[in-house]
Design an enzyme around this catalytic site. Structure first.
Site, PDB file in Angstrom:
ATOM      1  N   GLU A 157     -22.496   3.624   8.211  1.00 43.93           N
ATOM      2  CA  GLU A 157     -22.674   2.338   7.528  1.00 43.93           C
ATOM      3  C   GLU A 157     -21.490   2.111   6.604  1.00 43.93           C
ATOM      4  O   GLU A 157     -20.970   3.056   6.020  1.00 43.93           O
ATOM      5  CB  GLU A 157     -23.947   2.317   6.664  1.00 43.93           C
ATOM      6  CG  GLU A 157     -25.221   2.152   7.425  1.00 43.93           C
ATOM      7  CD  GLU A 157     -25.980   3.468   7.526  1.00 43.93           C
ATOM      8  OE1 GLU A 157     -25.593   4.415   6.810  1.00 43.93           O
ATOM      9  OE2 GLU A 157     -26.921   3.551   8.332  1.00 43.93           O
ATOM     10  N   TYR A 169     -12.066   2.512  10.662  1.00 45.21           N
ATOM     11  CA  TYR A 169     -13.066   2.806  11.698  1.00 45.21           C
ATOM     12  C   TYR A 169     -12.752   2.063  13.003  1.00 45.21           C
ATOM     13  O   TYR A 169     -12.893   2.627  14.084  1.00 45.21           O
ATOM     14  CB  TYR A 169     -14.473   2.426  11.202  1.00 45.21           C
ATOM     15  CG  TYR A 169     -14.893   3.137   9.929  1.00 45.21           C
ATOM     16  CD1 TYR A 169     -14.518   4.457   9.689  1.00 45.21           C
ATOM     17  CD2 TYR A 169     -15.654   2.498   8.958  1.00 45.21           C
ATOM     18  CE1 TYR A 169     -14.874   5.110   8.520  1.00 45.21           C
ATOM     19  CE2 TYR A 169     -16.028   3.144   7.790  1.00 45.21           C
ATOM     20  CZ  TYR A 169     -15.629   4.439   7.576  1.00 45.21           C
ATOM     21  OH  TYR A 169     -15.987   5.085   6.419  1.00 45.21           O
TER      22      TYR A 169
HETATM   23  C1  COA Z   1     -11.249   4.187   3.574  1.00 47.16           C
HETATM   24  C2  COA Z   1     -10.342   5.313   3.088  1.00 47.16           C
HETATM   25  C3  COA Z   1     -11.093   6.642   3.247  1.00 47.16           C
HETATM   26  C4  COA Z   1      -9.066   5.355   3.945  1.00 47.16           C
HETATM   27  O1  COA Z   1      -8.330   6.498   3.565  1.00 47.16           O
HETATM   28  P1  COA Z   1      -6.740   6.577   3.691  1.00 47.16           P
HETATM   29  O2  COA Z   1      -6.362   7.988   3.446  1.00 47.16           O
HETATM   30  O3  COA Z   1      -6.082   5.551   2.843  1.00 47.16           O
HETATM   31  O4  COA Z   1      -6.552   6.208   5.225  1.00 47.16           O
HETATM   32  P2  COA Z   1      -5.230   6.304   6.108  1.00 47.16           P
HETATM   33  O5  COA Z   1      -3.996   6.325   5.305  1.00 47.16           O
HETATM   34  O6  COA Z   1      -5.426   7.427   7.072  1.00 47.16           O
HETATM   35  O7  COA Z   1      -5.315   4.892   6.856  1.00 47.16           O
HETATM   36  C5  COA Z   1      -5.823   4.784   8.139  1.00 47.16           C
HETATM   37  C6  COA Z   1      -6.048   3.353   8.544  1.00 47.16           C
HETATM   38  O8  COA Z   1      -7.052   2.767   7.736  1.00 47.16           O
HETATM   39  C7  COA Z   1      -6.778   1.381   7.582  1.00 47.16           C
HETATM   40  N1  COA Z   1      -6.590   1.139   6.157  1.00 47.16           N
HETATM   41  C8  COA Z   1      -6.648   2.034   5.165  1.00 47.16           C
HETATM   42  N2  COA Z   1      -6.493   1.422   3.966  1.00 47.16           N
HETATM   43  C9  COA Z   1      -6.335   0.112   4.235  1.00 47.16           C
HETATM   44  C10 COA Z   1      -6.142  -1.036   3.427  1.00 47.16           C
HETATM   45  N3  COA Z   1      -6.074  -0.927   2.086  1.00 47.16           N
HETATM   46  N4  COA Z   1      -6.039  -2.235   4.017  1.00 47.16           N
HETATM   47  C11 COA Z   1      -6.104  -2.343   5.354  1.00 47.16           C
HETATM   48  N5  COA Z   1      -6.276  -1.284   6.192  1.00 47.16           N
HETATM   49  C12 COA Z   1      -6.395  -0.070   5.634  1.00 47.16           C
HETATM   50  C13 COA Z   1      -5.533   1.093   8.397  1.00 47.16           C
HETATM   51  O9  COA Z   1      -5.965   0.744   9.694  1.00 47.16           O
HETATM   52  C14 COA Z   1      -4.857   2.449   8.398  1.00 47.16           C
HETATM   53  O10 COA Z   1      -4.038   2.625   9.494  1.00 47.16           O
HETATM   54  P3  COA Z   1      -2.469   2.184   9.364  1.00 47.16           P
HETATM   55  O11 COA Z   1      -1.937   2.916   8.173  1.00 47.16           O
HETATM   56  O12 COA Z   1      -1.904   2.626  10.670  1.00 47.16           O
HETATM   57  O13 COA Z   1      -2.473   0.702   9.163  1.00 47.16           O
HETATM   58  C15 COA Z   1      -9.909   5.097   1.614  1.00 47.16           C
HETATM   59  O14 COA Z   1      -9.446   3.763   1.471  1.00 47.16           O
HETATM   60  C16 COA Z   1     -10.987   5.362   0.591  1.00 47.16           C
HETATM   61  O15 COA Z   1     -11.195   6.486   0.159  1.00 47.16           O
HETATM   62  N6  COA Z   1     -11.710   4.312   0.151  1.00 47.16           N
HETATM   63  C17 COA Z   1     -12.751   4.467  -0.872  1.00 47.16           C
HETATM   64  C18 COA Z   1     -13.958   5.179  -0.323  1.00 47.16           C
HETATM   65  C19 COA Z   1     -14.557   4.414   0.838  1.00 47.16           C
HETATM   66  O16 COA Z   1     -14.652   3.198   0.826  1.00 47.16           O
HETATM   67  N7  COA Z   1     -15.008   5.175   1.854  1.00 47.16           N
HETATM   68  C20 COA Z   1     -15.627   4.607   3.036  1.00 47.16           C
HETATM   69  C21 COA Z   1     -17.087   4.485   2.825  1.00 47.16           C
HETATM   70  S1  COA Z   1     -17.880   3.755   4.248  1.00 47.16           S
END
Ligand code: COA
Length: 219
Positions: A157, A169
């Site tokens: 979710e 995702y």
């Molecule tokens: C979601 C989260 C885990 C992503 O972690 P991350 O280490 O930044 O992810 P990555 O660097 O591996 O990014 C992977 C992909 O995610 C997407 N993405 C990540 N951050 C993004 C942003 N701010 N805007 C748009 N796309 C984004 C992109 O598709 C990216 O791929 P790309 O770099 O080739 O464009 C991080 O933003 C986070 O911790 N958020 C807060 C907690 C949260 O919301 N968890 C999910 C609960 S359901």
């Protein structure tokens, strides 16, 4: 080796230092303080510490991991060659030399297995480490574990407003299959229910292989 709760990434001032390498490892009780720091920085309603203790010690269906940023090993950090050979011979450590270097926890995730369904319960990267591939590395590790345990479907979710997570995702094949009304108690926001519908297929395995291959080394 226990985790340090120092979460600052390499900045300009220490740019001359070697870049860290990212390693995904099972979460241990020692990691909890670092995990809680990331949890509080990432979620409006953080899980309490006891929830992590429960998952690690009492829930056999749980698979929880951390992402560790290891300094690239220098000669002094490496164990003596003789020791490493012995350790490898008796299976005490993996060969990866990063195992032997200091690290900080920069992300984590947790997944539950229910029969043939893998459910991603939580995932987060420390704010200072985002957009550097940490989330993808963690997600790939979970999906590989789900494959290993013969999951037929992976679910999760996500808040309707959480665009960053949804993008992550979707990149890994999740599709929106439903919506849970007012799922989040803090603001009564809806959750999107997302799944990888054809997870247990050769096509998806090939797609995941390709995504993993394309993931550049962490900067
Ligand atoms: C979601 C989260 C885990 C992503 O972690 P991350 O280490 O930044 O992810 P990555 O660097 O591996 O990014 C992977 C992909 O995610 C997407 N993405 C990540 N951050 C993004 C942003 N701010 N805007 C748009 N796309 C984004 C992109 O598709 C990216 O791929 P790309 O770099 O080739 O464009 C991080 O933003 C986070 O911790 N958020 C807060 C907690 C949260 O919301 N968890 C999910 C609960 S359901």
């Amino acid at each position: 080796m226990s985790a340090q709760v120092i979460l600052n990434p390499p900045r300009a001032s220490n740019a001359s230092k070697p870049a860290p390498s990212i390693l995904i490892a099972p979460m241990s009780l020692d990691d909890i303080p670092a995990v809680m720091a990331i949890e509080r920085a990432s979620f409006p309603r953080p899980w309490p510490e006891r929830a992590y203790r429960y998952e690690l010690t009492e829930n056999p269906q749980a698979y929880f991991v951390v992402a560790r940023a290891h300094e690239r090993p220098t000669a002094q950090m490496m164990p003596r060659p003789g020791w490493q050979r012995l350790a490898q011979r008796f299976g005490l450590q993996r060969r990866d030399s990063a195992q032997f270097t200091p690290y900080v926890v920069v992300g984590f995730a947790g997944m539950w297995m229910h029969v043939d369904e893998a459910h991603i319960a939580t995932i987060a990267t420390h704010p200072d480490w985002r957009r550097r591939g940490v989330g993808q590395r963690i997600l790939i590790n979970l999906l590989r574990e789900a494959q290993r345990r013969h999951a037929r479907v992976v679910t999760l979710e996500v808040r309707v407003s959480n665009f960053a997570a949804q993008q992550l995702y979707r990149k890994y094949g999740f599709e929106e299959v439903g919506r849970r009304k007012a799922y989040y108690q803090d603001n009564r926001e809806d959750a999107l229910l997302m799944t990888i519908v054809h997870f247990d297929t050769p096509e998806y395995r090939a797609q995941l292989d390709e995504l993993e291959r394309r993931l550049r080394p962490a900067e």
